[in-house]
Enzyme design. Sequence first.
Site, PDB file in Angstrom:
ATOM      1  N   GLU A 193      37.867  -7.752 -15.161  1.00 14.96           N
ATOM      2  CA  GLU A 193      37.910  -8.027 -13.720  1.00 14.96           C
ATOM      3  C   GLU A 193      36.501  -8.304 -13.182  1.00 14.96           C
ATOM      4  OE1 GLU A 193      40.451  -5.232 -11.569  1.00 14.96           O
ATOM      5  OE2 GLU A 193      42.189  -5.984 -12.650  1.00 14.96           O
ATOM      6  N   GLU A 316      46.840  -7.027 -18.022  1.00 15.53           N
ATOM      7  CA  GLU A 316      47.234  -5.923 -17.130  1.00 15.53           C
ATOM      8  C   GLU A 316      48.415  -6.398 -16.292  1.00 15.53           C
ATOM      9  OE1 GLU A 316      44.234  -3.784 -14.890  1.00 15.53           O
ATOM     10  OE2 GLU A 316      42.801  -4.000 -16.541  1.00 15.53           O
TER      11      GLU A 316
HETATM   12  O1  AHR Z   1      44.918  -0.318 -14.559  1.00 16.79           O
HETATM   13  C1  AHR Z   1      44.146   0.252 -13.553  1.00 16.79           C
HETATM   14  C2  AHR Z   1      43.010  -0.658 -13.089  1.00 16.79           C
HETATM   15  O2  AHR Z   1      43.542  -1.798 -12.504  1.00 16.79           O
HETATM   16  C3  AHR Z   1      42.118  -1.191 -14.157  1.00 16.79           C
HETATM   17  O3  AHR Z   1      41.106  -0.311 -14.496  1.00 16.79           O
HETATM   18  C4  AHR Z   1      41.541  -2.412 -13.527  1.00 16.79           C
HETATM   19  O4  AHR Z   1      41.196  -3.403 -14.455  1.00 16.79           O
HETATM   20  C5  AHR Z   1      42.635  -2.863 -12.570  1.00 16.79           C
HETATM   21  O5  AHR Z   1      42.138  -3.121 -11.315  1.00 16.79           O
END
Ligand code: AHR
Length: 511
Positions: A193, A316
């Site tokens: 991110e 994710e």
């Molecule tokens: O999964 C939780 C968080 O969500 C992670 O650390 C991040 O990459 C995302 O914003």
Amino acid sequence: MRKLLLLLLSSSMALSASAQNTAELSTSPSGRTISKHVYGHFAEHLGRCIYGGFYVGENNTKIPNKDGIRTDVVDALKKLKIPNLRWPGGCFADTYHWKDGIGPKNQRPSIVNTWWGGTTENNSFGTHDFLNMCELLNTEPYLAGNLATGTVQELADWVQYVNFAGESPMSKLRRQNGRNQPWKVSFWGVGNEAWGCGGNMKPDYYANEFRKYSTFMTNWDNSTKLFRIASGANSADYNWTETLMKNIPSNLVEGIALHHYSVINWNKKGPSTDFSEEQYFATMKSAAFMEELVNKHIAIMDKYDPNKKIALVVDEWGGWYDVEPGTNPGFLYQQNTIRDAMIAGLTLNIFNNHTDRIKMANLAQAVNVLQAVVLTNEEKMILTPTYHVMEMYNVHQDAEWLPLTVKTNNYTLGNDKLPAVSGSASRKNGLTHVTLTNIDAKAAQEISINIKGAKFKTVSGRILTSAKLQDFNSFENPNKIIPVTFKGADIKGDVLKVKLPAHSVVALELK
Ligand code: AHR
């Protein structure tokens, strides 16, 4: 009286199946394989995912473990056939210095987990612990490198430390720490991110940084076969993908990530169990948006990489709600209901159907965090509805994808509507599998699937559902929601008819 009438009406709606859904299943060879890595998981140093979830310490006599790793969790995840596990973050990855987590445990420095609850952790779970755990789990590690607060040298050293078989300063250090043979890690994230917690960078700046890091992770022609994954877009940030595709030469990158959570509103996420149908609908809308998202990101990737060499890696995804009352807000601990089963069924169907570009994905997260497959409480462990969906769908792992085109009714709420039924299909070892998800909160859906190119004699299957969307497995009642034999499918000639109850996931096997 009015209430009774409404009740009768809604229950008859749940039982009466609409007959308008149709689908076509083509069984000719497709030449495409659903990568097993689409069924990947994620373990961050966050809340009780690592500490208390996977790892309880070598000296723990209360919870059965091997070298500190919980045996119950390992057994459960092995049954799930998890193909890969991403670690150590997430946001944590860009604060993590891997050398803090090697060597004698009593000499490792304690650090503060800035992003997740500000807790101090002692680094007792580090590189060896994670990679040995992956061996126990029979899964491939996916290491997320630190680009924001680390250095190029630090990441290059980590690659050498875990992968180099010959003589070098890093392999020497590894051997001193008790591991002779390298682990051979293919999957490497280069920052996480980068547009947010990974440095608040602009895409062109990150693209340059990525090029530099990626260059020193391997050699001229990447003969070490690293699969380097660039930090990807936040949901619908198509400019991010475009800029990366334009600015990163294809010999430096194997995958580009994408993160998308099924969230109602980042400022008002709502409870994980006690939610309304409006909140359920909003979650489904966000989950269903994955279809548009991947189509648009893929269209951009196709422009620059028409031969589809670079993978889209959705590393994710999952549902994100308010934390359970009374738990640390920074720990992201939430319960898991039939709503989560719907997110999983719908999302995995989408991934399966984009197998030509989506080669990897990671549900966030494996244990005790967000849409977990496993929840633990001291020595107790339970499996969530999401676990069961991942298990029902794992027949698709590395199977030949078969096109299943669904024409579905809508699930409507007020003036809003969403496609009710989604599906995907594959073939492996002579067996054909079809998975279907009906997200409709109230109405059963009957679907008639026209089969092209093959004759099947029998159909069998399993279903996951429950009386209420809000139902969940608890430590007191761990098996409230489990898959059971499904009797609602019938095959006659070329037509497979399936009656999907409201909010259900069904996995079928055709022979
Ligand atoms: O999964 C939780 C968080 O969500 C992670 O650390 C991040 O990459 C995302 O914003």
